[in-house]
Design a protein around this motif. Structure first.
Motif, PDB file in Angstrom:
ATOM      1  N   LYS A   1      -4.903  14.556   8.704  1.00  0.00           N
ATOM      2  CA  LYS A   1      -6.165  13.679   8.428  1.00  0.00           C
ATOM      3  C   LYS A   1      -5.657  13.149   7.037  1.00  0.00           C
ATOM      4  CE  LYS A   1      -8.786  17.164   5.846  1.00  0.00           C
ATOM      5  NZ  LYS A   1     -10.094  17.496   5.693  1.00  0.00           N
ATOM      6  N   LEU A   2      -6.387  11.930   6.807  1.00  0.00           N
ATOM      7  CA  LEU A   2      -6.211  11.293   5.454  1.00  0.00           C
ATOM      8  C   LEU A   2      -7.381  11.809   4.506  1.00  0.00           C
ATOM      9  CD1 LEU A   2      -5.128   9.006   3.536  1.00  0.00           C
ATOM     10  CD2 LEU A   2      -6.701   7.373   4.877  1.00  0.00           C
ATOM     11  N   ASP A   3      -7.091  12.332   3.320  1.00  0.00           N
ATOM     12  CA  ASP A   3      -8.210  13.057   2.562  1.00  0.00           C
ATOM     13  C   ASP A   3      -8.666  11.897   1.521  1.00  0.00           C
ATOM     14  OD1 ASP A   3      -7.813  15.942   3.296  1.00  0.00           O
ATOM     15  OD2 ASP A   3      -5.990  15.705   2.890  1.00  0.00           O
ATOM     16  N   TYR A   4      -7.856  11.188   1.162  1.00  0.00           N
ATOM     17  CA  TYR A   4      -8.326  10.244   0.068  1.00  0.00           C
ATOM     18  C   TYR A   4      -7.940   8.713   0.154  1.00  0.00           C
ATOM     19  CZ  TYR A   4      -9.943  14.344  -2.932  1.00  0.00           C
ATOM     20  OH  TYR A   4     -10.270  15.534  -3.147  1.00  0.00           O
ATOM     21  N   LEU A   5      -8.775   7.927   0.035  1.00  0.00           N
ATOM     22  CA  LEU A   5      -8.299   6.379  -0.452  1.00  0.00           C
ATOM     23  C   LEU A   5      -8.673   6.087  -1.683  1.00  0.00           C
ATOM     24  CD1 LEU A   5      -7.579   3.647   0.315  1.00  0.00           C
ATOM     25  CD2 LEU A   5      -9.793   3.141   1.534  1.00  0.00           C
ATOM     26  N   ILE A   6      -7.665   5.639  -2.377  1.00  0.00           N
ATOM     27  CA  ILE A   6      -8.044   5.242  -3.868  1.00  0.00           C
ATOM     28  C   ILE A   6      -7.965   3.629  -3.754  1.00  0.00           C
ATOM     29  CG2 ILE A   6      -7.160   5.074  -6.105  1.00  0.00           C
ATOM     30  CD1 ILE A   6      -5.929   7.958  -5.893  1.00  0.00           C
ATOM     31  N   VAL A   7      -9.026   3.136  -4.366  1.00  0.00           N
ATOM     32  CA  VAL A   7      -9.178   1.512  -4.311  1.00  0.00           C
ATOM     33  C   VAL A   7      -9.090   1.112  -5.862  1.00  0.00           C
ATOM     34  CG1 VAL A   7     -10.639  -0.194  -3.816  1.00  0.00           C
ATOM     35  CG2 VAL A   7     -10.701   1.715  -2.299  1.00  0.00           C
ATOM     36  N   ASN A   8      -7.891   0.632  -6.004  1.00  0.00           N
ATOM     37  CA  ASN A   8      -7.591   0.291  -7.525  1.00  0.00           C
ATOM     38  C   ASN A   8      -8.170  -1.417  -7.606  1.00  0.00           C
ATOM     39  OD1 ASN A   8      -5.810   2.210  -8.687  1.00  0.00           O
ATOM     40  ND2 ASN A   8      -4.456   1.936  -7.074  1.00  0.00           N
ATOM     41  N   HIS A   9      -8.284  -2.119  -6.589  1.00  0.00           N
ATOM     42  CA  HIS A   9      -8.685  -3.470  -6.574  1.00  0.00           C
ATOM     43  C   HIS A   9      -9.349  -3.819  -5.378  1.00  0.00           C
ATOM     44  CE1 HIS A   9      -8.717  -7.590  -7.522  1.00  0.00           C
ATOM     45  NE2 HIS A   9      -7.743  -7.945  -7.544  1.00  0.00           N
TER      46      HIS A   9
ATOM     47  N   ALA B   1       0.927  -1.291   0.044  1.00  0.00           N
ATOM     48  CA  ALA B   1       0.084   0.096  -0.015  1.00  0.00           C
ATOM     49  C   ALA B   1       0.767   0.967  -0.097  1.00  0.00           C
ATOM     50  CB  ALA B   1      -1.034  -0.121   1.152  1.00  0.00           C
ATOM     51  N   TYR B   2       0.391   2.370  -0.426  1.00  0.00           N
ATOM     52  CA  TYR B   2       1.142   3.498  -0.828  1.00  0.00           C
ATOM     53  C   TYR B   2       0.460   4.823  -0.351  1.00  0.00           C
ATOM     54  CZ  TYR B   2       3.318   0.185  -4.021  1.00  0.00           C
ATOM     55  OH  TYR B   2       4.010  -0.870  -4.592  1.00  0.00           O
ATOM     56  N   VAL B   3       1.374   5.812   0.105  1.00  0.00           N
ATOM     57  CA  VAL B   3       0.782   7.159   0.742  1.00  0.00           C
ATOM     58  C   VAL B   3       1.398   8.279   0.065  1.00  0.00           C
ATOM     59  CG1 VAL B   3       0.444   8.752   2.630  1.00  0.00           C
ATOM     60  CG2 VAL B   3      -0.040   6.333   2.934  1.00  0.00           C
ATOM     61  N   ILE B   4       0.789   9.121  -0.606  1.00  0.00           N
ATOM     62  CA  ILE B   4       1.220  10.287  -1.147  1.00  0.00           C
ATOM     63  C   ILE B   4       0.967  11.439  -0.286  1.00  0.00           C
ATOM     64  CG2 ILE B   4       1.366  11.922  -3.254  1.00  0.00           C
ATOM     65  CD1 ILE B   4       0.300   9.824  -4.974  1.00  0.00           C
ATOM     66  N   MET B   5       2.062  12.166   0.136  1.00  0.00           N
ATOM     67  CA  MET B   5       1.888  13.241   1.207  1.00  0.00           C
ATOM     68  C   MET B   5       2.109  14.535   0.270  1.00  0.00           C
ATOM     69  SD  MET B   5       1.470  12.042   4.134  1.00  0.00           S
ATOM     70  CE  MET B   5       1.667  13.136   5.353  1.00  0.00           C
ATOM     71  N   ASP B   6       1.095  15.168  -0.067  1.00  0.00           N
ATOM     72  CA  ASP B   6       0.817  16.289  -0.727  1.00  0.00           C
ATOM     73  C   ASP B   6       0.031  17.548  -0.096  1.00  0.00           C
ATOM     74  OD1 ASP B   6       1.301  18.023  -3.072  1.00  0.00           O
ATOM     75  OD2 ASP B   6       0.161  16.878  -4.400  1.00  0.00           O
ATOM     76  N   GLU B   7      -0.783  18.455  -0.663  1.00  0.00           N
ATOM     77  CA  GLU B   7      -1.380  19.177  -0.190  1.00  0.00           C
ATOM     78  C   GLU B   7      -2.714  18.554   0.355  1.00  0.00           C
ATOM     79  OE1 GLU B   7      -2.616  22.695  -2.574  1.00  0.00           O
ATOM     80  OE2 GLU B   7      -0.566  22.797  -3.220  1.00  0.00           O
ATOM     81  N   LYS B   8      -3.032  17.508  -0.266  1.00  0.00           N
ATOM     82  CA  LYS B   8      -3.913  16.464   0.175  1.00  0.00           C
ATOM     83  C   LYS B   8      -3.305  15.062   0.283  1.00  0.00           C
ATOM     84  CE  LYS B   8      -7.760  19.053  -0.485  1.00  0.00           C
ATOM     85  NZ  LYS B   8      -8.633  19.488   0.736  1.00  0.00           N
TER      86      LYS B   8
END
Length: 397
Positions: free
Chosen positions: A72-80, A38-45
């Motif tokens: 806070k966690l803004d988005y969770l992208i579910v690829n699968h 699993a991966y996290v991108i730390m950006d403005e969001k």
């Protein structure tokens, strides 16, 4: 304690490995374990890309909390949506109640089947070609249906030129500190598991894998982040070429593979004699497997690797040996094709295995099947040697 690795300047791997699990999907042996990435991108969001299997959820949430560092966690992208990647979605929503969950329409249909939380309150439904800006990063989404579930998709980060590839480009095997493919001896220590992973799990869907590759190859990809196994940042073309071969049922190696079943050793002896004859004819790297002691997932992967195959089976209860039947049906179920094959049968009073093996093989596409059948009665005799010579001639011409 958290265990996190930096992928790019602001993207982090927060997955975990399971070395205790014996069978992946409760069917495929994984003696080297498996990783759940699993991966996290730390950006403005902040963006989390996929979750993990329940078995490693404790490590995953420690990692996630550490990387977020109180944000806070803004988005969770579910690829699968498969549970080895989506099992902790509901807990993510519980821990981070403001999170928006990004997926396609099929993603959310499945999510509601697995979970009872208010999915619609979190859902951001996207479609092919949609983008999501998180600040510096622009994430684009592409659908890859049936690689290997109908809702599967990939996410492309245009900022870092990273493809988050879901189950594509994955492999069996736990990660041992080195998360990049160039940090391990991939060709010698990982390639067999990568082949076994792709051919067994996605092998049936070669056409769909090809469609996904065509989409991917239009992008400027500098890194591939799969959901299992090492991350690719060097020699991407080499690994993509392997996928091209596997998904088009093109053999990797010019080798003869011998797959046999033997009850009391007579069919095994016949195959040893055949292997010697093949060697004398100049064949190298001949591979021989007893289908009774080798898991079908390994045999299927070897069949995808080699360009010529001999199947040998005794007759058993008026049919072929059960383990051989299982293997042939597995090959058929995975759309196996484009090979040169020969059949050897054994029987003491009623020899029918050869015909039944050929019946299944003839249902596969583009199979060049040797017209003759070497028929052994109980044990190999002098008069059978010319039949084996016929197979050698067929295999080597």
């Amino acid at each position: 304690m958290y265990c996190v690795k930096k992928v790019t300047e602001d993207t982090f791997w927060i997955g975990a490995s399971d070395r205790r699990l014996a069978l992946f999907e409760n069917i495929y042996p994984i003696p080297r374990g498996v990783s759940y990435n699993a991966y996290v991108i730390m950006d403005e969001k902040t963006v989390l890309l996929d979750t993990v299997d329940k078995s490693v959820s404790g490590q995953f949430f420690e990692n996630l909390e550490h990387v977020l560092g109180g944000r806070k966690l803004d988005y969770l992208i579910v690829n699968h949506m498969e549970p080895d990647h989506g099992a902790t979605i509901a807990e993510v929503a519980m821990r981070y109640p403001e999170v928006k969950i990004v997926g396609n329409a099929k993603t959310f249909t499945m999510m509601k089947q697995f979970f009872d939380f208010d999915v619609d309150a979190h859902a951001v439904v996207i479609k092919e070609g949609d983008t999501l800006s998180t600040g510096n990063h622009t994430l684009a989404f592409a659908m890859i249906p049936m690689v290997h579930w109908p809702e599967a998709m990939v996410t492309y980060d245009a900022y870092d030129k990273v493809l988050f590839s879901a189950d594509a480009f994955g492999t069996f095997g736990a990660l041992n500190g080195n998360i990049f493919a160039d940090e391990v001896n991939f060709e010698n220590e990982w390639l067999d598991d990568a082949r076994r992973y792709l051919t067994n799990i996605v092998g049936k869907y070669g056409v769909q894998v090809q469609a996904a590759l065509k989409k991917a190859l239009t992008l400027d990809i500098q890194m591939i982040c799969p959901l299992h196994g090492p991350i690719w940042r060097e020699n991407l073309g080499w690994f993509i070429d392997k996928y091209q071969k596997w998904s088009t049922y093109t053999p990797e190696d010019h080798n003869v593979l011998i797959l046999y079943a033997s009850i009391y050793g007579n069919t095994e002896n016949t195959m040893d004699v055949l292997a010697n004859k093949l060697s004398e004819a100049g064949e190298k790297n001949i591979a021989i497997y007893d289908v009774s002691v080798t898991d079908p997932s390994y045999l299927l992967a070897e069949a995808f690797r080699c360009d010529r195959i001999v199947f040998a089976s005794p007759t058993y209860n008026a049919g072929m040996f059960p383990k051989m039947e299982t293997l042939l049906l597995e090959l058929k179920a995975h759309n196996f094709q484009n090979r040169k094959v020969a059949v050897v049968e054994n029987g003491t009073w009623a020899c029918t295995a050869g015909k039944q093996m050929k019946d299944i093989l003839s249902q596969m596409k583009n199979m060049e099947i040797y017209e003759g059948t070497a028929a052994v009665k109980s044990s190999l005799k002098e008069e059978n040697l010319s039949q084996l010579d016929g197979i050698v001639e067929f295999m080597t011409k």
